[in-house]
Scaffold this motif. Structure first.
Motif, short mmCIF file in Angstrom:
data_model
loop_
_atom_site.label_atom_id
_atom_site.label_comp_id
_atom_site.label_asym_id
_atom_site.label_seq_id
_atom_site.Cartn_x
_atom_site.Cartn_y
_atom_site.Cartn_z
N GLY A 182 -6.20 -9.22 -11.43
CA GLY A 182 -5.68 -9.74 -10.17
C GLY A 182 -4.55 -8.95 -9.56
O GLY A 182 -3.89 -9.45 -8.64
N PHE A 183 -4.34 -7.72 -10.02
CA PHE A 183 -3.25 -6.90 -9.49
C PHE A 183 -3.77 -5.92 -8.44
O PHE A 183 -4.97 -5.64 -8.36
CB PHE A 183 -2.56 -6.13 -10.62
N HIS A 184 -2.84 -5.42 -7.63
CA HIS A 184 -3.13 -4.40 -6.63
C HIS A 184 -2.79 -3.01 -7.17
O HIS A 184 -2.04 -2.88 -8.15
CB HIS A 184 -2.29 -4.64 -5.37
N LEU A 185 -3.31 -1.99 -6.51
CA LEU A 185 -2.97 -0.61 -6.80
C LEU A 185 -2.10 -0.07 -5.67
O LEU A 185 -2.46 -0.21 -4.49
CB LEU A 185 -4.22 0.26 -6.93
N GLY A 186 -0.97 0.54 -6.01
CA GLY A 186 -0.09 1.15 -5.03
C GLY A 186 -0.32 2.64 -4.96
O GLY A 186 -0.22 3.34 -5.97
N PHE A 187 -0.65 3.14 -3.77
CA PHE A 187 -0.94 4.57 -3.57
C PHE A 187 0.24 5.24 -2.88
O PHE A 187 0.71 4.77 -1.84
CB PHE A 187 -2.22 4.75 -2.76
N THR A 188 0.68 6.36 -3.47
CA THR A 188 1.80 7.13 -2.95
C THR A 188 1.30 8.44 -2.34
O THR A 188 0.10 8.67 -2.21
CB THR A 188 2.78 7.49 -4.07
N GLY A 189 2.25 9.33 -2.05
CA GLY A 189 1.92 10.65 -1.54
C GLY A 189 1.05 11.47 -2.47
O GLY A 189 0.44 12.45 -2.04
N ILE A 190 0.96 11.09 -3.75
CA ILE A 190 0.11 11.82 -4.68
C ILE A 190 -1.33 11.87 -4.18
O ILE A 190 -2.03 12.88 -4.38
CB ILE A 190 0.17 11.20 -6.09
N VAL A 191 -1.77 10.82 -3.48
CA VAL A 191 -3.15 10.80 -3.00
C VAL A 191 -3.41 11.88 -1.97
O VAL A 191 -4.57 12.27 -1.74
CB VAL A 191 -3.50 9.40 -2.45
N THR A 192 -2.36 12.43 -1.36
CA THR A 192 -2.52 13.50 -0.37
C THR A 192 -2.57 14.88 -0.99
O THR A 192 -2.84 15.86 -0.30
CB THR A 192 -1.38 13.48 0.67
N PHE A 193 -2.30 14.98 -2.30
CA PHE A 193 -2.25 16.28 -2.97
C PHE A 193 -3.67 16.76 -3.26
O PHE A 193 -4.53 15.99 -3.72
CB PHE A 193 -1.48 16.20 -4.29
N LYS A 194 -3.92 18.04 -3.07
CA LYS A 194 -5.25 18.61 -3.32
C LYS A 194 -5.62 18.54 -4.80
O LYS A 194 -6.80 18.43 -5.14
CB LYS A 194 -5.30 20.05 -2.83
N ASN A 195 -4.61 18.62 -5.65
CA ASN A 195 -4.87 18.67 -7.09
C ASN A 195 -4.83 17.29 -7.74
O ASN A 195 -4.40 17.14 -8.88
CB ASN A 195 -3.87 19.60 -7.78
N ALA A 196 -5.27 16.27 -7.02
CA ALA A 196 -5.26 14.90 -7.54
C ALA A 196 -6.64 14.25 -7.44
O ALA A 196 -6.79 13.16 -6.87
CB ALA A 196 -4.22 14.06 -6.80
N PRO A 197 -7.69 14.88 -7.99
CA PRO A 197 -9.04 14.32 -7.84
C PRO A 197 -9.22 12.96 -8.47
O PRO A 197 -10.03 12.15 -7.98
CB PRO A 197 -9.94 15.37 -8.50
N ILE A 198 -8.48 12.68 -9.55
CA ILE A 198 -8.61 11.37 -10.19
C ILE A 198 -8.14 10.27 -9.25
O ILE A 198 -8.78 9.22 -9.12
CB ILE A 198 -7.82 11.35 -11.52
N ILE A 199 -7.02 10.52 -8.56
CA ILE A 199 -6.49 9.51 -7.62
C ILE A 199 -7.39 9.42 -6.38
O ILE A 199 -7.57 8.34 -5.82
CB ILE A 199 -5.04 9.84 -7.24
N ALA A 203 -8.96 5.91 -5.11
CA ALA A 203 -8.78 5.43 -3.73
C ALA A 203 -10.12 5.17 -3.06
O ALA A 203 -10.27 4.20 -2.30
CB ALA A 203 -7.96 6.43 -2.93
N GLN A 204 -11.09 6.02 -3.33
CA GLN A 204 -12.42 5.82 -2.76
C GLN A 204 -13.06 4.53 -3.26
O GLN A 204 -13.73 3.82 -2.51
CB GLN A 204 -13.33 7.01 -3.09
N LYS A 205 -12.87 4.23 -4.53
CA LYS A 205 -13.57 3.09 -5.16
C LYS A 205 -12.80 1.78 -5.08
O LYS A 205 -13.40 0.70 -5.21
CB LYS A 205 -13.85 3.41 -6.63
N CYS A 206 -11.50 1.85 -4.89
CA CYS A 206 -10.69 0.62 -4.89
C CYS A 206 -11.06 -0.29 -3.72
O CYS A 206 -11.10 0.17 -2.58
CB CYS A 206 -9.20 0.98 -4.81
N PRO A 207 -11.31 -1.56 -3.97
CA PRO A 207 -11.56 -2.48 -2.85
C PRO A 207 -10.37 -2.50 -1.89
O PRO A 207 -9.21 -2.49 -2.32
CB PRO A 207 -11.73 -3.83 -3.54
N LEU A 208 -10.65 -2.55 -0.63
CA LEU A 208 -9.58 -2.51 0.37
C LEU A 208 -8.56 -3.62 0.17
O LEU A 208 -7.36 -3.43 0.37
CB LEU A 208 -10.18 -2.60 1.78
N GLU A 209 -9.04 -4.78 -0.25
CA GLU A 209 -8.13 -5.92 -0.38
C GLU A 209 -7.18 -5.79 -1.57
O GLU A 209 -6.27 -6.61 -1.74
CB GLU A 209 -8.92 -7.23 -0.49
N ARG A 210 -7.35 -4.75 -2.39
CA ARG A 210 -6.45 -4.53 -3.53
C ARG A 210 -5.61 -3.28 -3.37
O ARG A 210 -5.03 -2.80 -4.34
CB ARG A 210 -7.27 -4.45 -4.82
#
Length: 267
Positions: A182-199, A203-210
């Protein structure tokens, strides 16, 4: 479609950090100009929480109260427990944290040794108990401690009012377990980095409501400001990248993550 007022909510930053606090009025003005009209300033210890409470206004800036695991040595079981409860009575204080486990800044760190891992867990669970009793959501700090932190939270989740794994940086298998409790995921500037394929995958798979977006300012500035001092006005760049990954507009990401944060933190 134009930008609508109040679209962006920086759900995690540190306005009390001396680098931001020294120019707080200007930082907030720049945030407003970028349509970041809601900000949650996160505490790292109880003195920090007290300082944030002085400038949070419950209209644009809200506060949290808690003890970061790297600050666990500042926690005293009786006095700190009572102080945290007092801080949480302020209606502008909307979350417990950031708290959790940090297996980098623990007793093994060569330059900045912190609390032992067992002591971090004790301090974390005392804060979870207070969160459960007060009904406040929890802001989780997790650094290289996936298995242990999820083991604790899976025991506590039925008593908690949700929360967010701030600066989520683990893989999708861990994200699924976080979402399942029941927790959310917080996305930071790391998601904008080219070398962050895991994040990017998370982000692609996380439900929008979380999903929540955050800066963790003054740290982790997003592209195109990477390497510079971060601030809340940069959080729209996080929304831009998530929008690109999900095939949406930035406006939609901003609106949805703002609604998620407002619901989670009750603001």
């Amino acid at each position: 479609m134009g930008i609508r007022k109040g679209m962006f909510f920086d759900s995690h930053c540190h306005l009390s950090d001396e680098r931001l606090f020294a120019e707080l009025d200007a930082v907030l003005e720049r945030a407003t100009a970028a349509q970041v009209n809601r900000i949650l300033s996160i505490a790292v210890d109880l003195d920090d929480a007290t300082a944030i409470a002085r400038f949070s206004d419950g209209a644009r800036v809200w506060s949290s109260a808690g003890v970061h695991p790297a600050s666990a040595l500042t926690w005293t079981d009786g006095e700190s427990n009572q102080k945290l409860r007092e801080l949480l009575t302020d209606p502008k204080c909307v979350a417990v944290g950031e708290c959790g486990l940090d297996y980098v800044y623990d007793e093994t760190h060569p330059h900045y040794p912190g609390a032992t891992r067992p002591r971090q867990a004790e301090v974390f669970e005392q804060q979870l108990e207070i969160a459960a009793q007060t009904g406040k959501p929890v802001v989780i700090h997790n650094r290289e401690a996936d298995a242990d932190i999820l083991s604790i939270l899976e025991r506590w989740s039925s008593r908690l009012s949700g929360g967010v794994f701030h600066c989520f940086s683990s893989d999708w298998s861990i994200a699924q377990r976080v979402i399942d409790i029941g927790f959310h995921l917080g996305f930071t500037g790391i998601v904008t980095f080219k070398n962050a394929p895991i994040i990017h995958e998370v982000a692609q798979k996380c439900p929008l409501e979380r999903m929540l977006i955050e800066t963790d300012a003054p740290y982790l500035a997003p592209v195109p400001h990477r390497g510079k001092q971060n601030e809340p006005s940069f959080v729209p760049h996080v929304a831009v990248k998530i929008a690109d990954l999900k095939g949406m507009s930035r406006d939609e990401v901003g609106e949805i993550t703002t609604a998620n944060a407002r619901k989670l933190f009750g603001v």
